[in-house]
Write an enzyme that holds these catalytic residues in place. Structure first.
Site, short mmCIF file in Angstrom:
data_model
loop_
_atom_site.label_atom_id
_atom_site.label_comp_id
_atom_site.label_asym_id
_atom_site.label_seq_id
_atom_site.Cartn_x
_atom_site.Cartn_y
_atom_site.Cartn_z
N ASP A 102 0.76 -1.11 0.05
CA ASP A 102 0.10 -0.12 0.04
C ASP A 102 0.67 1.24 0.05
OD1 ASP A 102 -2.15 -1.78 0.46
OD2 ASP A 102 -2.06 -1.34 2.49
N1 URA Z 1 -1.24 -5.84 4.04
C1 URA Z 1 -1.89 -4.25 4.01
O1 URA Z 1 -2.65 -4.31 4.62
N2 URA Z 1 -1.05 -3.75 3.35
C2 URA Z 1 -0.04 -3.81 2.54
O2 URA Z 1 0.76 -3.00 1.98
C3 URA Z 1 0.61 -5.46 2.86
C4 URA Z 1 -0.19 -6.21 3.28
#
Ligand code: URA
Length: 234
Positions: A102
């Site tokens: 993310d």
């Molecule tokens: N889980 C999440 O919530 N975000 C990420 O970037 C990776 C795994």
């Protein structure tokens, strides 16, 4: 093979960019400039880009990146935000992220121009444990940790067993290490939300046996031969 694919496979640039190079007269096949798009390259042809001979699929590059928060896991962004491509900009080959993190998640991201490896690693059948360290609001009780381990409903999907370790519990927050095999969108954030703890910070520290280690945010390192062999063995 189409000339633009040949150039892209050599890690020079994307197919679209290759078409630009061709139209601009920067590409030669067997010593002759080609300006038409869609020309095929045959076995034994010599292809030059800007005067240098290239070979499709010759050099494979594998790096570990420490993605900072506020950087997008994609090769370009239409809103001109910083992307992981900027972190590896001094590598001439065009690398692609294996999976994604993310916008606000930091930590380990593997990037490569080895399409086969990317395909294998992101295929659900081969998913390896990925480890994250999450700073979450409130108390992560034993009961909540147990729920996370067993599996929680994150909206139409029940997660498979996870490894969960509370590294630190303070009055207002906890630092928790969690390892999961799946890679649903925002999965770790949704898992903690499902048990009532909001994630404040999230960092990926490990993918299978590949560790982030001391790599600084915004930097990359080449994977070692052992690490590459390990990934290919999965
Ligand atoms: N889980 C999440 O919530 N975000 C990420 O970037 C990776 C795994």
């Amino acid at each position: 093979m189409r000339i633009n694919k040949y150039i892209a496979d050599a890690g020079i640039c994307s197919r679209r960019k290759a078409d630009e190079l061709i139209s601009n007269g920067n590409v030669k096949i067997n010593g002759l400039t080609v300006k038409e798009l869609g020309v095929d390259v045959a076995e034994g042809d010599v292809v030059e880009v800007n005067g240098s001979v290239i070979e499709a699929g010759r050099r494979k590059v594998y790096v570990a990146v420490n993605k900072p928060a506020g950087v997008i896991t994609s090769m370009d962004d239409d809103r001109e935000r910083e992307t992981v491509a900027d972190i590896v900009a001094d590598i001439p080959e065009r690398l692609f992220p294996v999976g994604r993190l993310d916008y606000n998640t930091t930590g380990l991201l593997i990037m490569t121009n080895d399409g086969q490896l990317t395909y294998t690693l992101t295929h659900p059948k081969h998913e390896v444990y990925k480890t994250y360290v999450a700073k979450v609001e409130g108390v992560l009780s034993g009961a909540r940790a147990a729920k996370l381990r067993r599996g929680v409903d994150i909206g139409g999907f029940v997660t498979s067993p996870a490894r969960v370790k509370v590294l630190k519990q303070m009055p207002r927050y906890a630092v928790v290490e969690i390892s999961i095999r799946e890679g649903k969108n925002r999965q770790v954030r949704k898992m903690f939300a499902a048990v009532g703890n909001k994630v404040r910070e999230l960092k990926r520290t490990q993918i299978g046996e590949i560790r982030l280690g001391r790599l600084k945010e915004g930097h990359y390192r080449k994977l070692t031969r052992e690490e590459i062999e390990y990934l290919k063995s999965l």
